[in-house]
Write a protein that holds these residues in place. Structure first.
Motif, PDB file in Angstrom:
ATOM      1  N   PRO A   1      34.733  26.793  39.421  1.00  0.00           N
ATOM      2  CA  PRO A   1      35.149  26.617  40.819  1.00  0.00           C
ATOM      3  C   PRO A   1      36.666  26.483  40.911  1.00  0.00           C
ATOM      4  O   PRO A   1      37.314  25.912  40.035  1.00  0.00           O
ATOM      5  CB  PRO A   1      34.445  25.315  41.220  1.00  0.00           C
ATOM      6  CG  PRO A   1      33.254  25.242  40.322  1.00  0.00           C
ATOM      7  CD  PRO A   1      33.716  25.807  39.010  1.00  0.00           C
TER       8      PRO A   1
ATOM      9  N   ARG B   1      24.107  32.802  48.800  1.00  0.00           N
ATOM     10  CA  ARG B   1      23.521  33.386  47.602  1.00  0.00           C
ATOM     11  C   ARG B   1      22.958  34.780  47.882  1.00  0.00           C
ATOM     12  O   ARG B   1      22.575  35.496  46.962  1.00  0.00           O
ATOM     13  CB  ARG B   1      22.419  32.473  47.043  1.00  0.00           C
ATOM     14  CG  ARG B   1      22.944  31.168  46.455  1.00  0.00           C
ATOM     15  CD  ARG B   1      21.800  30.256  46.050  1.00  0.00           C
ATOM     16  NE  ARG B   1      22.284  28.989  45.539  1.00  0.00           N
ATOM     17  CZ  ARG B   1      22.420  28.685  44.240  1.00  0.00           C
ATOM     18  NH1 ARG B   1      22.079  29.585  43.335  1.00  0.00           N
ATOM     19  NH2 ARG B   1      22.861  27.511  43.866  1.00  0.00           N
TER      20      ARG B   1
ATOM     21  N   ASP C   1      30.003  38.046  44.338  1.00  0.00           N
ATOM     22  CA  ASP C   1      29.191  37.043  43.663  1.00  0.00           C
ATOM     23  C   ASP C   1      29.437  35.702  44.344  1.00  0.00           C
ATOM     24  O   ASP C   1      30.582  35.245  44.440  1.00  0.00           O
ATOM     25  CB  ASP C   1      29.595  36.983  42.188  1.00  0.00           C
ATOM     26  CG  ASP C   1      28.673  36.122  41.341  1.00  0.00           C
ATOM     27  OD1 ASP C   1      28.263  35.044  41.817  1.00  0.00           O
ATOM     28  OD2 ASP C   1      28.384  36.503  40.205  1.00  0.00           O
ATOM     29  N   TRP C   2      28.386  35.040  44.795  1.00  0.00           N
ATOM     30  CA  TRP C   2      28.550  33.794  45.542  1.00  0.00           C
ATOM     31  C   TRP C   2      29.283  32.729  44.737  1.00  0.00           C
ATOM     32  O   TRP C   2      29.968  31.862  45.302  1.00  0.00           O
ATOM     33  CB  TRP C   2      27.196  33.261  45.988  1.00  0.00           C
ATOM     34  CG  TRP C   2      26.251  32.896  44.875  1.00  0.00           C
ATOM     35  CD1 TRP C   2      25.355  33.720  44.257  1.00  0.00           C
ATOM     36  CD2 TRP C   2      26.113  31.618  44.248  1.00  0.00           C
ATOM     37  NE1 TRP C   2      24.669  33.039  43.274  1.00  0.00           N
ATOM     38  CE2 TRP C   2      25.107  31.745  43.246  1.00  0.00           C
ATOM     39  CE3 TRP C   2      26.734  30.384  44.432  1.00  0.00           C
ATOM     40  CZ2 TRP C   2      24.722  30.683  42.436  1.00  0.00           C
ATOM     41  CZ3 TRP C   2      26.342  29.316  43.621  1.00  0.00           C
ATOM     42  CH2 TRP C   2      25.355  29.470  42.645  1.00  0.00           C
ATOM     43  N   ARG C   3      29.199  32.805  43.407  1.00  0.00           N
ATOM     44  CA  ARG C   3      29.879  31.802  42.586  1.00  0.00           C
ATOM     45  C   ARG C   3      31.395  31.903  42.694  1.00  0.00           C
ATOM     46  O   ARG C   3      32.113  30.921  42.431  1.00  0.00           O
ATOM     47  CB  ARG C   3      29.445  31.949  41.133  1.00  0.00           C
ATOM     48  CG  ARG C   3      27.962  31.699  40.885  1.00  0.00           C
ATOM     49  CD  ARG C   3      27.590  32.087  39.471  1.00  0.00           C
ATOM     50  NE  ARG C   3      27.875  33.501  39.223  1.00  0.00           N
ATOM     51  CZ  ARG C   3      27.927  34.040  38.009  1.00  0.00           C
ATOM     52  NH1 ARG C   3      27.727  33.284  36.937  1.00  0.00           N
ATOM     53  NH2 ARG C   3      28.172  35.330  37.861  1.00  0.00           N
ATOM     54  N   THR C   4      31.904  33.086  43.061  1.00  0.00           N
ATOM     55  CA  THR C   4      33.350  33.243  43.222  1.00  0.00           C
ATOM     56  C   THR C   4      33.858  32.590  44.498  1.00  0.00           C
ATOM     57  O   THR C   4      35.060  32.577  44.743  1.00  0.00           O
ATOM     58  CB  THR C   4      33.734  34.738  43.226  1.00  0.00           C
ATOM     59  OG1 THR C   4      33.174  35.373  44.375  1.00  0.00           O
ATOM     60  CG2 THR C   4      33.233  35.432  41.967  1.00  0.00           C
TER      61      THR C   4
ATOM     62  N   LEU D   1      33.166  29.376  45.285  1.00  0.00           N
ATOM     63  CA  LEU D   1      33.041  27.927  45.132  1.00  0.00           C
ATOM     64  C   LEU D   1      34.367  27.286  44.749  1.00  0.00           C
ATOM     65  O   LEU D   1      35.144  27.833  43.974  1.00  0.00           O
ATOM     66  CB  LEU D   1      31.995  27.600  44.066  1.00  0.00           C
ATOM     67  CG  LEU D   1      30.581  28.126  44.315  1.00  0.00           C
ATOM     68  CD1 LEU D   1      29.657  27.683  43.187  1.00  0.00           C
ATOM     69  CD2 LEU D   1      30.051  27.674  45.667  1.00  0.00           C
TER      70      LEU D   1
ATOM     71  N   ASN E   1      31.668  22.867  49.630  1.00  0.00           N
ATOM     72  CA  ASN E   1      31.047  24.186  49.691  1.00  0.00           C
ATOM     73  C   ASN E   1      29.769  24.049  50.507  1.00  0.00           C
ATOM     74  O   ASN E   1      28.973  23.141  50.271  1.00  0.00           O
ATOM     75  CB  ASN E   1      30.696  24.676  48.284  1.00  0.00           C
ATOM     76  CG  ASN E   1      31.907  24.701  47.361  1.00  0.00           C
ATOM     77  OD1 ASN E   1      32.875  25.415  47.608  1.00  0.00           O
ATOM     78  ND2 ASN E   1      31.859  23.915  46.293  1.00  0.00           N
TER      79      ASN E   1
END
Length: 257
Positions: free
Chosen positions: A174, A188, A194-197, A199, A208
């Motif tokens: 994050p 998601r 990519d949803w992780r990018t 955070l 978040n």
């Protein structure tokens, strides 16, 4: 046993999310039309200036619904008036800063910035460099924890491949929180990044918030609009994390985390 099918399944899922992006954005628009009566119950706080920044290759046209919504909530709201977002060109970076400075001088108060996708990356960079100008930052599907798109992105199939690169991140952390309050709204079910990018490190003034929206539908999704309204209603000196609403069935708009 081979582990290759897992990446293959993920690729198929990513492809499905990407291919259904336009259709799912239309679903969000339809949900917005149906949910307007409930959205009238959204929190309202102290009116203050808000700047809305569009995503990559988008213009102020793409944020019209969001800006009108914020205007009805009482916030003096403007787009960036810089045409299409082709990346962090010097004239764009300077133009955004000049716009924010003008609004601060005009209203005598720091400005909240809402940025969709690449617009959220711009907002966070400005907040890092000149936090005195920024009241808070809200990013919608912004991949700030990964490498952002090139300043001069390709078009057509090349543009598609560039976006898909943001879904191929295997290891990432994050992003560091800003010194001003910040909310990253992510999904998601994002078919573009990519949803992780999206955070950031969570802390006393950073968070978040997950929604069900597609990437293209972020600016018209009822849950996103509710979160934006709620965050802008926070007192400047008493920011608190978002709490999912439980009244009138609104909790169903948000995924269980």
């Amino acid at each position: 046993m081979s582990t290759r099918p897992a990446p293959a399944r993920r690729d198929r899922a990513d492809n499905l999310l990407a291919l259904t992006e336009p259709a799912r954005a239309l679903v969000s628009a339809g949900a917005l039309a149906a949910g307007r009566p409930l959205l009238c119950l959204a929190p309202r706080g102290e009116p203050h200036p808000v700047v809305v920044l569009p995503g990559w290759l988008a213009s102020d046209v793409s944020t019209r619904t969001l800006r009108r919504w914020l205007g009805r909530l009482g916030h003096p709201t403007v787009g960036w008036d810089l045409g299409r977002n082709h990346g962090p060109r010097p004239e764009v970076v300077e133009g955004v800063r000049t716009l924010v400075e003008r609004l601060v001088d005009q209203h005598g108060t720091p400005v909240s910035i809402v940025g969709q996708s690449l617009g959220g990356i711009f907002a966070r960079r400005l907040a890092r460099r000149t936090p005195r100008l920024v009241r808070q930052v809200l990013s919608l599907g912004s991949p700030f924890a990964a490498v952002p798109p090139r300043p001069r992105p390709p078009s057509g199939a090349g543009m598609y491949r560039e976006y898909r690169r943001l879904r191929a991140v295997e290891q990432l952390r994050p992003a560091k929180a800003l010194s001003v309050p910040s909310t990253s709204i992510y999904s998601r079910w994002d078919g573009v990044v990519d949803w992780r990018t999206c955070l950031q490190e969570e802390g006393p003034r950073s968070e978040n918030v997950a929604v069900h929206a597609s990437h293209l539908g972020m600016g018209v999704d009822p849950a996103v609009l509710w979160v934006v309204a709620d965050r802008l209603a926070q007192p400047a000196d008493d920011w608190r994390p978002f709490v999912r609403p439980s009244r009138f069935g609104l909790r169903a708009l948000f995924p269980e985390e």
